[in-house]
Motif scaffolding. Structure first.
Motif, PDB file in Angstrom:
ATOM      1  N   MET A 122       0.857  -1.180   0.000  1.00  0.00           N
ATOM      2  CA  MET A 122       0.000   0.000   0.000  1.00  0.00           C
ATOM      3  C   MET A 122       0.897   1.235   0.000  1.00  0.00           C
ATOM      4  SD  MET A 122      -3.245   0.935   2.321  1.00  0.00           S
ATOM      5  CE  MET A 122      -4.473   0.573   1.112  1.00  0.00           C
ATOM      6  N   ASN A 123       0.519   2.223  -0.754  1.00  0.00           N
ATOM      7  CA  ASN A 123       1.304   3.436  -0.901  1.00  0.00           C
ATOM      8  C   ASN A 123       1.074   4.356   0.294  1.00  0.00           C
ATOM      9  OD1 ASN A 123       2.797   5.503  -1.899  1.00  0.00           O
ATOM     10  ND2 ASN A 123       1.654   5.710  -3.825  1.00  0.00           N
ATOM     11  N   ALA A 124       2.155   4.739   0.983  1.00  0.00           N
ATOM     12  CA  ALA A 124       2.044   5.593   2.170  1.00  0.00           C
ATOM     13  C   ALA A 124       1.551   6.989   1.803  1.00  0.00           C
ATOM     14  CB  ALA A 124       3.386   5.668   2.885  1.00  0.00           C
ATOM     15  N   SER A 125       1.897   7.456   0.610  1.00  0.00           N
ATOM     16  CA  SER A 125       1.465   8.775   0.163  1.00  0.00           C
ATOM     17  C   SER A 125      -0.054   8.823   0.010  1.00  0.00           C
ATOM     18  CB  SER A 125       2.145   9.120  -1.161  1.00  0.00           C
ATOM     19  OG  SER A 125       1.664  10.336  -1.656  1.00  0.00           O
ATOM     20  N   LEU A 126      -0.629   7.747  -0.510  1.00  0.00           N
ATOM     21  CA  LEU A 126      -2.071   7.677  -0.688  1.00  0.00           C
ATOM     22  C   LEU A 126      -2.775   7.672   0.667  1.00  0.00           C
ATOM     23  CD1 LEU A 126      -4.251   7.415  -2.865  1.00  0.00           C
ATOM     24  CD2 LEU A 126      -4.039   4.946  -2.647  1.00  0.00           C
ATOM     25  N   LEU A 127      -2.207   6.962   1.623  1.00  0.00           N
ATOM     26  CA  LEU A 127      -2.768   6.913   2.967  1.00  0.00           C
ATOM     27  C   LEU A 127      -2.700   8.285   3.635  1.00  0.00           C
ATOM     28  CD1 LEU A 127      -4.031   4.599   4.512  1.00  0.00           C
ATOM     29  CD2 LEU A 127      -1.848   4.246   5.653  1.00  0.00           C
ATOM     30  N   LEU A 128      -1.597   8.983   3.443  1.00  0.00           N
ATOM     31  CA  LEU A 128      -1.428  10.318   4.021  1.00  0.00           C
ATOM     32  C   LEU A 128      -2.405  11.310   3.382  1.00  0.00           C
ATOM     33  CD1 LEU A 128       0.202  11.939   6.042  1.00  0.00           C
ATOM     34  CD2 LEU A 128       1.843  12.440   4.233  1.00  0.00           C
ATOM     35  N   ASP A 129      -2.622  11.199   2.077  1.00  0.00           N
ATOM     36  CA  ASP A 129      -3.592  12.063   1.408  1.00  0.00           C
ATOM     37  C   ASP A 129      -5.007  11.823   1.935  1.00  0.00           C
ATOM     38  OD1 ASP A 129      -1.659  13.286  -0.122  1.00  0.00           O
ATOM     39  OD2 ASP A 129      -2.027  12.049  -1.913  1.00  0.00           O
ATOM     40  N   GLY A 130      -5.341  10.577   2.175  1.00  0.00           N
ATOM     41  CA  GLY A 130      -6.656  10.258   2.741  1.00  0.00           C
ATOM     42  C   GLY A 130      -6.818  10.812   4.139  1.00  0.00           C
ATOM     43  N   LEU A 131      -5.767  10.738   4.930  1.00  0.00           N
ATOM     44  CA  LEU A 131      -5.802  11.284   6.290  1.00  0.00           C
ATOM     45  C   LEU A 131      -5.969  12.799   6.258  1.00  0.00           C
ATOM     46  CD1 LEU A 131      -5.532  10.553   9.293  1.00  0.00           C
ATOM     47  CD2 LEU A 131      -3.080  10.953   9.068  1.00  0.00           C
ATOM     48  N   LYS A 132      -5.280  13.468   5.353  1.00  0.00           N
ATOM     49  CA  LYS A 132      -5.409  14.923   5.216  1.00  0.00           C
ATOM     50  C   LYS A 132      -6.835  15.310   4.820  1.00  0.00           C
ATOM     51  CE  LYS A 132      -0.643  15.932   3.823  1.00  0.00           C
ATOM     52  NZ  LYS A 132       0.208  16.378   2.695  1.00  0.00           N
ATOM     53  N   ALA A 133      -7.411  14.573   3.878  1.00  0.00           N
ATOM     54  CA  ALA A 133      -8.778  14.855   3.448  1.00  0.00           C
ATOM     55  C   ALA A 133      -9.765  14.644   4.591  1.00  0.00           C
ATOM     56  CB  ALA A 133      -9.149  13.978   2.256  1.00  0.00           C
ATOM     57  N   MET A 134      -9.557  13.610   5.390  1.00  0.00           N
ATOM     58  CA  MET A 134     -10.441  13.338   6.516  1.00  0.00           C
ATOM     59  C   MET A 134     -10.366  14.460   7.549  1.00  0.00           C
ATOM     60  SD  MET A 134     -10.418  10.200   9.251  1.00  0.00           S
ATOM     61  CE  MET A 134      -8.984  10.847  10.086  1.00  0.00           C
ATOM     62  N   VAL A 135      -9.151  14.882   7.884  1.00  0.00           N
ATOM     63  CA  VAL A 135      -8.977  15.943   8.882  1.00  0.00           C
ATOM     64  C   VAL A 135      -9.568  17.254   8.364  1.00  0.00           C
ATOM     65  CG1 VAL A 135      -7.247  17.349  10.067  1.00  0.00           C
ATOM     66  CG2 VAL A 135      -7.002  14.870  10.002  1.00  0.00           C
ATOM     67  N   LEU A 136      -9.360  17.553   7.084  1.00  0.00           N
ATOM     68  CA  LEU A 136      -9.912  18.769   6.505  1.00  0.00           C
ATOM     69  C   LEU A 136     -11.439  18.733   6.521  1.00  0.00           C
ATOM     70  CD1 LEU A 136      -9.394  21.440   4.996  1.00  0.00           C
ATOM     71  CD2 LEU A 136      -9.490  20.124   2.881  1.00  0.00           C
ATOM     72  N   GLY A 137     -12.024  17.620   6.140  1.00  0.00           N
ATOM     73  CA  GLY A 137     -13.481  17.498   6.137  1.00  0.00           C
ATOM     74  C   GLY A 137     -14.075  17.604   7.530  1.00  0.00           C
ATOM     75  N   MET A 138     -13.485  16.913   8.494  1.00  0.00           N
ATOM     76  CA  MET A 138     -13.989  16.974   9.867  1.00  0.00           C
ATOM     77  C   MET A 138     -13.812  18.374  10.448  1.00  0.00           C
ATOM     78  SD  MET A 138     -12.744  13.273  11.285  1.00  0.00           S
ATOM     79  CE  MET A 138     -13.421  13.481  12.907  1.00  0.00           C
ATOM     80  N   GLY A 139     -12.719  19.031  10.099  1.00  0.00           N
ATOM     81  CA  GLY A 139     -12.492  20.399  10.564  1.00  0.00           C
ATOM     82  C   GLY A 139     -13.526  21.361  10.009  1.00  0.00           C
ATOM     83  N   MET A 140     -13.864  21.191   8.744  1.00  0.00           N
ATOM     84  CA  MET A 140     -14.874  22.062   8.131  1.00  0.00           C
ATOM     85  C   MET A 140     -16.242  21.860   8.785  1.00  0.00           C
ATOM     86  SD  MET A 140     -13.800  21.935   4.122  1.00  0.00           S
ATOM     87  CE  MET A 140     -15.171  22.933   3.594  1.00  0.00           C
ATOM     88  N   VAL A 141     -16.598  20.625   9.072  1.00  0.00           N
ATOM     89  CA  VAL A 141     -17.875  20.355   9.743  1.00  0.00           C
ATOM     90  C   VAL A 141     -17.881  20.977  11.137  1.00  0.00           C
ATOM     91  CG1 VAL A 141     -19.288  18.526  10.766  1.00  0.00           C
ATOM     92  CG2 VAL A 141     -18.418  18.266   8.452  1.00  0.00           C
TER      93      VAL A 141
END
Length: 59
Positions: free
Chosen positions: A1-20
């Motif tokens: 599994m690509n670590a970069s892809l996992l990190l991008d998903g984590l960033k998107a999750m934190v950004l989305g939860m922060g916006m909510v």
């Protein structure tokens, strides 16, 4: 599994939860402000219709 892809998903999750979270804080603040603004007009906004009591059936 690509670590970069996992990190991008984590960033998107934190950004989305922060916006909510920010949206909910702003919504609560606006609701409180609206309540303070409309409090002097509460007597005008009250429901003036009389409540109807349910009819009892004769047994």
């Amino acid at each position: 599994m690509n670590a970069s892809l996992l990190l991008d998903g984590l960033k998107a999750m934190v950004l989305g939860m922060g916006m909510v979270y920010v949206f909910l804080i702003i919504m609560i603040w606006i609701m409180g402000l609206t309540s303070k603004i409309l409090k002097p007009f509460a007597h005008v906004l009250e429901d003036k219709t009389p409540e109807k009591k349910p009819k009892r059936k004769a047994v």
